[in-house]
Design an enzyme around this catalytic site. Structure first.
Site, PDB file in Angstrom:
ATOM      1  N   LYS A 104      -7.820   5.670  -4.432  1.00 10.50           N
ATOM      2  CA  LYS A 104      -8.621   5.480  -3.220  1.00 10.50           C
ATOM      3  C   LYS A 104     -10.074   5.744  -3.581  1.00 10.50           C
ATOM      4  O   LYS A 104     -10.377   6.194  -4.691  1.00 10.50           O
ATOM      5  CB  LYS A 104      -8.159   6.417  -2.102  1.00 10.50           C
ATOM      6  N   ARG A 105     -10.988   5.441  -2.663  1.00 10.31           N
ATOM      7  CA  ARG A 105     -12.389   5.731  -2.915  1.00 10.31           C
ATOM      8  C   ARG A 105     -12.578   7.214  -3.235  1.00 10.31           C
ATOM      9  O   ARG A 105     -11.908   8.066  -2.650  1.00 10.31           O
ATOM     10  CB  ARG A 105     -13.248   5.347  -1.715  1.00 10.31           C
TER      11      ARG A 105
ATOM     12  N   LYS B 271       1.493   1.292   1.741  1.00 11.33           N
ATOM     13  CA  LYS B 271       1.839   0.378   0.646  1.00 11.33           C
ATOM     14  C   LYS B 271       2.762   1.055  -0.355  1.00 11.33           C
ATOM     15  O   LYS B 271       3.741   0.456  -0.824  1.00 11.33           O
ATOM     16  CB  LYS B 271       0.562  -0.099  -0.041  1.00 11.33           C
TER      17      LYS B 271
ATOM     18  N   HIS C 151     -13.616   3.739  12.780  1.00  9.25           N
ATOM     19  CA  HIS C 151     -12.911   3.962  11.514  1.00  9.25           C
ATOM     20  C   HIS C 151     -13.209   5.302  10.857  1.00  9.25           C
ATOM     21  O   HIS C 151     -12.717   5.545   9.762  1.00  9.25           O
ATOM     22  CB  HIS C 151     -13.259   2.850  10.517  1.00  9.25           C
TER      23      HIS C 151
ATOM     24  N   LYS D 140     -11.280  13.267   0.466  1.00  9.05           N
ATOM     25  CA  LYS D 140      -9.999  12.770  -0.040  1.00  9.05           C
ATOM     26  C   LYS D 140      -9.406  13.714  -1.079  1.00  9.05           C
ATOM     27  O   LYS D 140      -8.268  13.567  -1.485  1.00  9.05           O
ATOM     28  CB  LYS D 140     -10.171  11.357  -0.614  1.00  9.05           C
TER      29      LYS D 140
ATOM     30  N   THR E 154      -4.226   3.283   4.559  1.00  7.95           N
ATOM     31  CA  THR E 154      -3.208   2.233   4.467  1.00  7.95           C
ATOM     32  C   THR E 154      -2.526   2.243   3.108  1.00  7.95           C
ATOM     33  O   THR E 154      -1.429   1.702   2.966  1.00  7.95           O
ATOM     34  CB  THR E 154      -3.826   0.843   4.708  1.00  7.95           C
TER      35      THR E 154
END
Length: 1079
Positions: free
Chosen positions: A853-854, A965, A662, A859, A961
């Site tokens: 998101k985290r 969505k 992952h 990111k 993911t």
């Protein structure tokens, strides 16, 4: 016969409750009744009774006449279904015809069959067949001649006009033939047995009823011939089900009145005529059942008493039964929530049991998904949706004067995961159940899930997430399957082999959670383990310090399942984390082997001891490296417990296990110190050393003399402290290794695991992540789901590729207007929620720009912050210019020990505070940090989003993911070519996604050349102004140096090249504004 199956394990599912007043006598009756019911269950379930055939309602509901039709059934009409045999009109092609789902198709079939039957009334069977065949042949022959002439005139070579149908395989599958034959033989046998019973007067009452029925048939035969009855039956078949479906409530009332009157008359006749009473001596199956009727009635009486005694009973009715000290007016919403949840769970229970029984009967290969994280969210609405009772529950709550949405809000999120990895596991479970796979999830039942995030003065503060404080209505404790888990100790050599002795034991208690598939009556199992101490207290130590120490030791043992580790992208080599990982895999593998050896549902009797067949019946999927200790643990069980040789054990292990990677971030890869493993799991370290030695021998054999390759590929890293690389162990011990997006899988092959790919390329593959459309569209955005279903039906709910049919409606003004209306309604709902939660007045007409998101540097929430500041500066510079109003929402949790991530949160909150309170900005720009982002909040935010930000540095995001969505709910994406963004762009076309910035090759080239952030800083005035404002304390005037660390990272230590993508990002955001204006 559902109730027979449901109660076949009565003693296990309805065990006596602590403190209940149920007597031992009743308990013995229930247990004896259940065991004897089991003995006659198979013969009962295979034959419909005469009463069931004679019941008029069952002819409206043909599914009730066959006990096996429930498997594989789908229900999407939202009707209530109380048991697994509840009829559903869309069971199959026959039901679709008789219920007139497609009027054209039903009309053609009905008309054709009716014409054939009417023809038979005037002509012989041979004539009808001959004329019909002649008509068909004439048509095909004429068409064949016509096409041949047409091809000759047009000089084309289209070939035979019926070529497509001539090549269709018409062979009847032997399995289907056997199945139909078996069913026919079964019904013939059952009919013969029943007729024998009736003609030989085994039961006087039943034979008398049969005689009356035959006498009635003599009148029917006088009125109609056989063919007329067939025609009338055909008309009834195509008329009565639809009439019944339309007027179900009224017809049921009349049928109940008729049934009651018949029962009343039957009772009077039986009482008046003594010889009609049933003989006590006969031993039919029905009499066997009657012997236990009173025992079951006693059980129901006991169950009612228990309901009144307990506040949260096993099966709580919708109307709450209150205790003496609590009046009905004082009932809280939580009481009603638990009542509703237990009622919904009742609808699951029989399906749950039946599914597990079915797996034991068929003995398929089972899938075991091992994950330390399951980010499940709430279960109530998802369960109601999947089993098709949401509308019925909504109506029931309305009749009680309750708002079902308020009750749903009372449920705690099951936050047993950090982010994408845990949410992926939850989606996998839902999808595997919907596909009807024999799948089981295994994990840990953390008492405290992912922490609750609170934003105070712009800073994140963590609070424990005590999600079990009110209990969970969905879980079922299974103490009968408790498993001892061993830690510490030492390994001795004995004549019988290695023995792990003097260990400390912790008990693993399983808690089962139902995972319902959508519309198919399949309910799979998620088993979560909870740590329990084996220490028994001795009260004579009450006054000694030893007693207190015993209590403390007990708590230490149970700490293993106390809390979820909150770091998802940093590896922390903590002893507790290692214990959690081994605790889960050890309990799980013992449970898997127990199930493999058993062949009967609920039985522990060993019926299969040949472990060579293990890979044919068991598939174990490791969700990242957290469960990678499953490899040495399975080896230990096979060698030490089952007595296999190392070679045989290794062959079984590799064939059984598969590994999903992952992450590509080096700091996230697990490396356990050998010293820690030797202390906690000494036997496993020995096995790992043996695996590594044989692995190195294989490398040396394939690459003679390449010692550097051996060093790189060794499972044991010896640079500094000796450590075990768990990713390498997972690759070597698995038969398949996959990434979670195409680009991620390629990076694994060419970079992270390059040496392993070169040596064993057959193991590596790609499995791009996905999401469940049930939760992320049907459940969270029902209005959009309805708009889609009106155009293309509901098949997309289980076959998402059906959404491609919507392309033809892209230019349909009505359809697009409906989609936009739904989006605007969702935005208004979210705006009202944000106003209530954060006190910020949101313009619903503004663009909802979301990044959730985290919080992590890769990111690049910092890049988003720089864009917000850029927009703010542009508005301040020219307030009268035309701007696209924008509401920027950022959400996510930072790991408690991740200082930089916490600073990013504080920066965004500081910028939001300035922007939202500047009167010059007004409604042109609003910024909100979404506190405590979680599954439930995502279900509110995602349907309302206009723009989804997926802006990680290319080559760092494994998949993602959240991007899927948002896309599924109609939001456009702005992002880099990273993770699943690449495949999304390929699927939708680059014209429908906003792509910017460097690609993976560009990033690698920049690394090679050397990244100088100051070059980008000095080159762009807007960027320079943004960073200068952050550095000078513009947004934190009372703490001017608050964000100096972030500035230093951006200008000196940025591993993720934020400033290199700034220009392209801002330019792409300008294109977003232009698109929003014209849409």
């Amino acid at each position: 016969m559902t109730w027979v199956l449901s109660f076949s394990h009565l003693g296990r599912l309805y065990s006596p409750l602590p403190g209940s007043t149920m007597s031992t006598e009743i308990a013995e009756k229930v247990s004896n009744g259940a065991s004897q019911i089991n003995e006659i269950q198979q013969s009962l379930v295979s034959q419909p009774s005469l009463s069931s055939i004679a019941c008029p309602r069952n002819w409206f509901q043909p599914e009730k006449l066959h006990p096996k039709v429930h498997m594989g059934r789908k229900n999407r009409n939202g009707s209530a279904s109380e048991d697994v045999n509840e009829p559903r009109p869309d069971d199959g092609p026959v039901s679709e015809l008789v219920y007139w789902r497609d009027p054209k198709k039903s009309g053609i079939v009905f008309g054709a069959v009716l014409v054939v039957l009417l023809s038979l009334t005037f002509l012989s069977l041979i004539s009808v067949v001959a004329y019909t065949s002649l008509a068909v042949l004439s048509g095909t022959l004429a068409f064949r001649v016509y096409k041949s002439v047409l091809q000759a005139v047009q000089k084309t070579q289209d070939g035979h006009p019926f070529k497509e149908y001539l090549e269709v395989e018409l062979t009847v599958p032997s399995e289907k033939t056997q199945e139909v034959s078996a069913a026919v033989v079964s019904y013939l046998n059952n009919t013969a047995v029943k007729l024998r019973s009736l003609f030989l007067v085994e039961d006087i009452v039943e034979s008398a009823k049969f005689a009356a029925f035959l006498y009635f048939l003599t009148y029917i035969g006088a009125w109609f011939n056989g063919l007329t009855l067939v025609i009338l039956g055909l008309i009834a078949l195509f008329a009565l089900p639809k009439v019944y479906e339309t007027n179900k409530t009224i017809i049921d009332q009349y049928l109940d009145l008729i049934a009651a009157k018949i029962s009343e008359i039957n009772a009077k006749v039986t009482a008046a005529v003594p010889f009609l009473k049933k003989e006590k001596a006969h031993i039919s199956l029905h009499i066997k059942m009657e012997r236990f009727g009173h025992q079951l009635e006693d059980f129901f009486d006991w169950n009612k008493k228990i309901r009144r005694q307990r506040k949260c009973p096993l099966h709580q009715p919708l109307v709450i039964r209150t205790g003496e000290n609590k009046s009905a007016s004082a009932e809280s919403l939580r009481d009603y929530y638990f009542a509703l949840a237990h009622t919904v769970k009742d609808h699951l229970t029989s399906r749950w049991i039946r599914t597990q029984q079915y797996w034991y009967e068929k003995d398929p290969k089972r899938v075991y998904y091992l994950s330390l994280e399951y980010y499940m969210g709430r279960s109530l609405q998802n369960t109601m949706c999947n089993i098709g009772i949401q509308s019925a529950c909504d109506e029931a709550m309305y009749q009680l004067g309750l708002d079902i949405e308020e009750l749903e809000e009372m449920e705690e999120d099951a936050g047993l995961g950090n982010g994408g990895l845990g949410r992926l596991a939850a989606c996998f479970l839902d999808s595997m159940a919907t596909l009807g796979l024999a799948a089981y999830g295994y994990g840990i039942r953390y008492e405290y899930g992912i922490f609750a995030q609170r934003i105070r003065n712009g800073e994140q503060q963590e609070e424990p997430d005590d999600w079990l404080r009110f209990g969970s209505p969905w879980e079922k404790a299974r103490p009968e399957y408790m498993i001892p888990i061993h830690f510490y100790g030492h390994v001795d050599d004995t004549p019988q082999g290695k023995k792990w002795n003097n260990t400390q034991i912790v008990l693993a208690m399983p808690y089962d959670n139902p995972i319902p598939g959508y519309g198919n009556n399949v309910v799979n199992n998620l088993r979560l383990w909870s740590a329990k101490s084996p220490i028994q207290f001795n009260l004579r130590f009450f006054n000694d310090g030893d007693y207190i120490q015993a209590v403390l030791d007990r708590n230490l043992a149970e700490n293993i399942s106390r809390v979820l580790y909150p770091n998802d992208n940093f590896f922390e080599g903590k002893e507790l984390r290692l214990k959690q990982e081994y605790f889960m895999v050890s309990a799980t593998l013992s449970d898997i082997i127990r199930r493999y050896k058993s062949s009967k549902f609920g039985s522990r009797k060993v019926t299969r001891s040949n472990m060579e067949l293990f890979p044919e019946k068991v598939a174990i999927q490791l969700n990242d490296t957290h469960p990678s200790l499953a490899i040495p643990e399975l080896m230990r069980l096979l060698i030490d417990a089952e007595g296999l040789s190392y070679e045989d054990a290794w062959d079984i292990t590799v064939k059984t296990c598969a590994y999903t990677n992952h992450t590509v971030l080096p700091e996230a890869l697990e490396r356990w110190p050998c010293a820690m493993l030797e202390y906690i799991l000494p036997r496993h370290l020995q096995i790992i050393y043996e695996i590594n030695q044989r692995h190195l021998d294989a490398i040396l054999k394939k690459y003679p003399g390449d010692l550097e390759r051996m060093r790189r590929m060794s499972l044991i890293e010896e640079d500094g402290e000796k450590r075990v690389n768990m990713a390498y162990l997972s690759i070597v011990g698995s038969h398949a290794v996959n990434g979670v997006a195409a680009i991620h899988s390629e990076i694994l092959k060419i970079d992270i695991f390059k040496d392993f790919y070169e040596m064993m390329p057959e193991k590596f593959q790609n499995k791009t992540n996905g999401i469940t459309p049930r939760r992320w569209l049907l459940l969270c955005n029902p209005s959009l789901a309805d708009v889609i279903a009106e155009k293309i039906g509901e098949e997309w709910i289980v076959h998402l590729d059906q959404l491609a049919q919507l392309k033809k409606y892209a230019n349909d003004p009505s359809f697009m207007r409906n989609v936009q209306t739904v989006k605007q309604e969702n935005k208004m709902k979210l705006a009202a929620y944000l106003q209530a939660e954060y006190g910020v007045n949101i313009n619903p007409a503004s663009m909802f720009d979301v990044q959730v998101k985290r919080i992590h540097e890769y990111k690049r929430q910092l890049l988003n912050a720089l864009h917000i500041i850029t927009l703010y500066n542009r508005i301040k510079k020219n307030p009268k210019a035309e701007f696209v109003p924008r509401t920027v929402m950022v959400g996510g949790k930072a790991a408690p020990g991740y200082h930089t991530a916490k600073k990013i949160i504080k920066l965004i909150c500081a910028v939001a505070n300035v922007v939202n309170n500047d009167p010059i900005v007004g409604d042109k720009l609003k910024v909100i940090y979404l506190e405590n982002y979680r599954v439930t909040l995502a279900e509110k935010v995602i349907p309302a989003a206009d723009l989804s930000q997926q802006i990680s540095t290319a080559g760092t995001e494994a998949s993602g993911t959240g991007n899927m969505k948002f896309m599924l709910n109609g939001a456009l994406t702005i992002g880099t070519l990273d993770g699943a963004n690449i495949e999304m762009a390929e699927e939708m076309g680059r014209e429908n996604i906003f792509i910017f910035g460097m690609e993976v090759d560009d990033v690698e080239e920049l690394k090679r050349k050397g990244y100088d952030a100051l070059t980008y800083y000095n080159r762009n005035k807007e960027l320079k102004l943004c960073i200068d404002q952050i550095q000078s304390g513009y947004y934190t005037p009372n703490q001017p140096n608050e964000f100096q660390d972030l500035v230093d990272i951006l200008l000196k230590y940025d591993r993720f090249f934020t400033l290199a993508d700034y220009d392209a990002y801002i330019e792409c955001q300008d294109k977003v504004n232009e698109t929003y204006l014209v849409s």
